[in-house]
Design a protein around this motif. Structure first.
Motif, PDB file in Angstrom:
ATOM      1  N   ARG A 188       0.849  -1.198   0.000  1.00  0.00           N
ATOM      2  CA  ARG A 188       0.000   0.000   0.000  1.00  0.00           C
ATOM      3  C   ARG A 188       0.876   1.236   0.000  1.00  0.00           C
ATOM      4  O   ARG A 188       1.921   1.262   0.631  1.00  0.00           O
ATOM      5  CB  ARG A 188      -0.909  -0.004   1.218  1.00  0.00           C
ATOM      6  N   SER A 189       0.413   2.252  -0.682  1.00  0.00           N
ATOM      7  CA  SER A 189       1.157   3.512  -0.751  1.00  0.00           C
ATOM      8  C   SER A 189       0.472   4.557   0.122  1.00  0.00           C
ATOM      9  O   SER A 189      -0.691   4.416   0.506  1.00  0.00           O
ATOM     10  CB  SER A 189       1.215   4.003  -2.196  1.00  0.00           C
ATOM     11  N   LEU A 211      -2.641   5.710  -1.700  1.00  0.00           N
ATOM     12  CA  LEU A 211      -3.807   4.852  -1.530  1.00  0.00           C
ATOM     13  C   LEU A 211      -4.465   5.097  -0.175  1.00  0.00           C
ATOM     14  O   LEU A 211      -5.697   5.238  -0.098  1.00  0.00           O
ATOM     15  CB  LEU A 211      -3.410   3.379  -1.678  1.00  0.00           C
ATOM     16  N   ASP A 212      -3.667   5.164   0.866  1.00  0.00           N
ATOM     17  CA  ASP A 212      -4.229   5.424   2.200  1.00  0.00           C
ATOM     18  C   ASP A 212      -4.918   6.791   2.242  1.00  0.00           C
ATOM     19  O   ASP A 212      -5.985   6.939   2.842  1.00  0.00           O
ATOM     20  CB  ASP A 212      -3.139   5.338   3.267  1.00  0.00           C
ATOM     21  N   ALA A 217      -9.749  -1.338  -0.066  1.00  0.00           N
ATOM     22  CA  ALA A 217      -8.868  -1.574  -1.206  1.00  0.00           C
ATOM     23  C   ALA A 217      -8.519  -3.050  -1.259  1.00  0.00           C
ATOM     24  O   ALA A 217      -8.290  -3.680  -0.226  1.00  0.00           O
ATOM     25  CB  ALA A 217      -7.606  -0.736  -1.076  1.00  0.00           C
ATOM     26  N   SER A 263      -5.958  -5.704  -3.478  1.00  0.00           N
ATOM     27  CA  SER A 263      -4.870  -5.834  -4.439  1.00  0.00           C
ATOM     28  C   SER A 263      -5.358  -6.598  -5.665  1.00  0.00           C
ATOM     29  O   SER A 263      -5.949  -7.670  -5.552  1.00  0.00           O
ATOM     30  CB  SER A 263      -3.701  -6.574  -3.784  1.00  0.00           C
ATOM     31  N   TRP A 320      -4.566  -1.726  -7.399  1.00  0.00           N
ATOM     32  CA  TRP A 320      -5.583  -1.855  -6.362  1.00  0.00           C
ATOM     33  C   TRP A 320      -6.967  -1.605  -6.947  1.00  0.00           C
ATOM     34  O   TRP A 320      -7.139  -0.729  -7.779  1.00  0.00           O
ATOM     35  CB  TRP A 320      -5.339  -0.850  -5.234  1.00  0.00           C
TER      36      TRP A 320
END
Length: 115
Positions: free
Chosen positions: A4-5, A8-9, A23, A25, A30
């Motif tokens: 996770r980046s 994304l968060d 989310a 994968s 994602w």
């Protein structure tokens, strides 16, 4: 599984007013779900939102490209369009665009249920 980046968060937090966001994968990126409906793709920290006959023109008018990938030497295009760049700096605009993607997912689910 891809890590996770921060992007994304951040998206998950920003989109929380739409409903329960999760989310998953997939595709080497994602998939984003709102209330368990798949409505967006995040690939290389770029958000793509579901489009259909009712909201596609708005994406096209913004000049944004659809999500595409190469499989077996052929480019495949999906009906998910990139978030307009200006919406990244405006939470209200981000939520508006995301809602259009979620609404497209709702319409697709309703059409599937009628079949």
């Amino acid at each position: 599984m891809r890590a996770r980046s921060e992007y994304l968060d951040w998206l998950i937090d920003e989109l929380a007013p739409l409903g329960t966001i999760r989310a998953r994968s997939m595709f080497g990126g994602w998939g984003l779900y709102c209330e368990e409906l798949f409505f967006a793709i995040v690939d290389d920290d770029v958000l793509y939102l579901k489009a259909d006959a009712l909201n596609r023109a708005a994406f096209v008018a913004e000049g944004v490209a659809p999500f595409s990938y190469t499989a077996r030497g052929k480019v495949q295009t999906m009906s998910y369009y990139r978030l307009p760049d200006a919406a990244l700096d405006d939470a209200t605009a981000l939520q508006h665009w995301a809602r259009t993607g979620f609404e497209a997912a709702l319409r697709a689910a309703a059409a599937k249920a009628r079949r």
